[in-house]
Write a protein that holds these residues in place. Structure first.
Motif, short mmCIF file in Angstrom:
data_model
loop_
_atom_site.label_atom_id
_atom_site.label_comp_id
_atom_site.label_asym_id
_atom_site.label_seq_id
_atom_site.Cartn_x
_atom_site.Cartn_y
_atom_site.Cartn_z
N ALA A 218 -10.34 -10.67 60.05
CA ALA A 218 -9.72 -9.48 60.66
C ALA A 218 -8.39 -9.13 59.99
O ALA A 218 -8.15 -7.97 59.63
CB ALA A 218 -9.56 -9.68 62.16
N PRO A 219 -7.49 -10.10 59.77
CA PRO A 219 -6.26 -9.76 59.06
C PRO A 219 -6.49 -9.29 57.62
O PRO A 219 -5.79 -8.39 57.14
CB PRO A 219 -5.47 -11.08 59.08
CG PRO A 219 -6.01 -11.84 60.24
CD PRO A 219 -7.47 -11.48 60.30
N ALA A 220 -7.49 -9.89 56.94
CA ALA A 220 -7.76 -9.48 55.56
C ALA A 220 -8.29 -8.05 55.50
O ALA A 220 -7.92 -7.28 54.60
CB ALA A 220 -8.77 -10.44 54.93
N LEU A 221 -9.15 -7.68 56.43
CA LEU A 221 -9.65 -6.31 56.48
C LEU A 221 -8.51 -5.33 56.71
O LEU A 221 -8.44 -4.27 56.07
CB LEU A 221 -10.71 -6.17 57.57
CG LEU A 221 -12.07 -6.82 57.29
CD1 LEU A 221 -12.91 -6.88 58.57
CD2 LEU A 221 -12.83 -6.05 56.22
N LYS A 222 -7.61 -5.67 57.61
CA LYS A 222 -6.47 -4.80 57.88
C LYS A 222 -5.59 -4.65 56.65
O LYS A 222 -5.17 -3.54 56.31
CB LYS A 222 -5.66 -5.36 59.06
CG LYS A 222 -4.52 -4.46 59.49
CD LYS A 222 -3.81 -5.03 60.72
CE LYS A 222 -2.67 -4.12 61.16
NZ LYS A 222 -1.97 -4.66 62.37
N ALA A 223 -5.37 -5.76 55.95
CA ALA A 223 -4.54 -5.72 54.75
C ALA A 223 -5.18 -4.89 53.65
O ALA A 223 -4.47 -4.28 52.83
CB ALA A 223 -4.28 -7.14 54.26
N ALA A 224 -6.51 -4.83 53.61
CA ALA A 224 -7.22 -4.07 52.58
C ALA A 224 -7.43 -2.62 52.98
O ALA A 224 -8.11 -1.87 52.27
CB ALA A 224 -8.58 -4.73 52.30
N GLY A 225 -6.86 -2.20 54.11
CA GLY A 225 -7.03 -0.82 54.57
C GLY A 225 -8.35 -0.57 55.25
O GLY A 225 -8.78 0.58 55.38
N CYS A 226 -9.01 -1.64 55.68
CA CYS A 226 -10.32 -1.54 56.32
C CYS A 226 -10.30 -2.14 57.73
O CYS A 226 -11.28 -2.75 58.18
CB CYS A 226 -11.38 -2.24 55.48
SG CYS A 226 -11.59 -1.59 53.81
N GLY A 227 -9.20 -1.97 58.42
CA GLY A 227 -9.05 -2.56 59.73
C GLY A 227 -10.01 -2.02 60.77
O GLY A 227 -10.20 -2.62 61.83
N ASP A 228 -10.64 -0.85 60.49
CA ASP A 228 -11.59 -0.27 61.43
C ASP A 228 -13.00 -0.82 61.24
O ASP A 228 -13.90 -0.49 62.02
CB ASP A 228 -11.62 1.25 61.28
CG ASP A 228 -12.01 1.68 59.86
OD1 ASP A 228 -11.61 0.99 58.90
OD2 ASP A 228 -12.70 2.70 59.71
#
Length: 442
Positions: A218-228
């Motif tokens: 979840a944190p990695a997705l958010k950091a990559a601009g894919c938090g949704d």
């Protein structure tokens, strides 16, 4: 108010037969009742898997046949697919093992295999569909150097020191596909996390999935601009889902990070397991993400039996509460591959022996009785049947139209009086070994 009946009976030819029905007196003895006020889950759509095998096969077709294939699967007059699944790194239905990184010192991110075959196929599907195709990304294995067994195949586990790095790789895949115009909406922690396979595989406990999702992915997705992007766990057979869901969601933070669960069909029906999870965690999504006719298990089945197995499973999954349905490979060659470990299977669409054309298998026609009529955004309605010989489900589409899908796997013709009012109904004779979709307006 008239309705349109579409029937597939493989004994009478591989095609969809349609005719108009007029309402009439209700036959209460043979009644199938739809209850419009009894409403269940929202459905997101049907689709299949963009494996490297499928994309490689599709790329070999002549240009005209490539367009025809897409129309058959993603066009409005075909299956009308709107969803898809893509493997992160290699899976068994790839030309060989490959990963985004090759060794601990590798700081790059290699997507050349995706760019060569997979992404062009996804983009062609979107062009045919006229809308984005919602993608679920699923890893079969991290790179071998990240695992306890040192290879991508034969199970093994993700080393704790590589959890953050692997999560970043998974998030980078999502960002890369989005940058290429592909609509990544979901990602699963691991394909079949309880299975040691001769092909690409990796083992997680339920708690490890929950921890990886909450603390790393979840944190990695958010950091990559894919938090949704929504995270799904399990991605394996149904019977263990209630246990795994409880174990995963008990991890601190996992209930917030994990949006739902994915299931396969390889250990039988277990539709009540879906219903149990739907009841215990109604806010979580349930996705059916894989099933196929494995030659090693189902090679002796007749074409009709294979098609009916598909329809029976789809019906049970829908009534169990799934939000989306993804078949396995979109297109395989005449051998049932390519597959880098010889795990050959059948797909609803298969290449001819010369690889220059394709054939629609019987499963294709049965899938179409669902996918062409139950559209994204549909809501499942209550339904009951007069006999166990008729398997039924019903949905209301976003445009207000309603559809009931009726399956007769018996060797007898079965009369049906389909009603949503209890006063009048549509008379349908479900011929032996047939599947019918009845569509009407509210």
């Amino acid at each position: 108010m008239s309705a349109v009946l579409t029937v597939t009976n493989l004994q009478k030819g591989r095609r969809w037969h349609s005719r108009t029905l007029e309402p009439g007196p209700l036959d209460v003895v043979h009644q199938i009742s739809v209850y419009p006020n009894c409403r269940y889950q929202r459905f997101e759509g049907f689709g299949g898997a963009f494996t490297e095998a499928a994309a490689y096969n599709w790329a070999k077709l002549p240009e005209g046949k490539r367009r025809e294939f897409m129309a058959r699967c993603f066009g409005p007059d075909g299956l009308g697919y709107t969803q898809g699944r893509v493997h992160i790194g290699s899976c068994d239905f790839a030309l060989g093992n490959y990963a985004c990184q090759s060794n601990p010192e590798d700081t790059g991110f290699d997507t050349s295999r995706d760019d060569q075959y997979l992404i062009p196929m996804v983009r062609a599907a979107q062009e045919t569909a006229g809308e984005p195709v919602g993608l679920l990304l699923s890893p079969w294995s991290p790179p071998g150097f990240m695992k306890t067994n040192g290879e991508m195949n034969h199970g093994g586990s993700l080393k704790p020191e590589y959890r953050g790095r692997w999560a970043a790789c998974m998030a980078n895949y999502a960002a890369h596909y989005r940058a290429k115009g592909c609509d990544v909406r979901r990602i699963s922690v691991q394909n079949e996390p309880a299975a040691v396979q001769t092909w690409d595989s990796c083992i997680y406990s339920g708690a490890e999935e929950g921890e990886f999702a909450a603390r790393h992915l979840a944190p990695a997705l958010k950091a990559a601009g894919c938090g949704d992007v929504k995270i799904l766990a399990w991605d394996h057979n149904k019977e263990s889902l209630p246990y795994r869901a409880a174990e995963t969601l008990a991890v601190p933070g996992a209930a917030e990070a994990v949006s739902g669960f994915a299931v396969h069909w390889y250990t039988g029906d277990h539709f009540d397991a879906l219903g149990a999870v739907r009841s215990m965690w109604p806010e979580k999504e349930l996705w059916y993400t894989e099933g196929c006719v494995e030659y090693s298990r189902f090679g002796g089945m007749t074409p009709l039996e294979k098609a009916e197995m598909y329809a029976h499973d789809i019906l049970g999954n829908l009534n169990g509460g799934i939000n989306g349905s993804l078949d396995w490979n979109l297109l395989l060659d005449a051998q049932g591959g390519p597959n880098h470990v010889g795990n050959y299977c059948e797909a609803p669409v298969m290449l001819t022996e010369d690889g220059q054309d394709f054939a629609l298998m019987d499963e294709y026609w049965y899938i179409g009785q669902f996918s062409r009529f139950i559209r994204p955004g549909a809501v499942r309605l209550g339904v009951s049947a007069w006999t166990a010989g008729v398997e039924a489900t019903a949905f209301e589409n976003p445009d207000g139209g309603r559809v009931a899908v009726l399956l007769n796997r018996t060797g007898e013709d079965l009369p049906v009086s389909l009603t949503q009012t209890g006063v009048e109904g549509y008379s349908v004779l479900l011929t032996a070994h047939s599947i019918a979709a009845v569509c009407w307006e509210c």
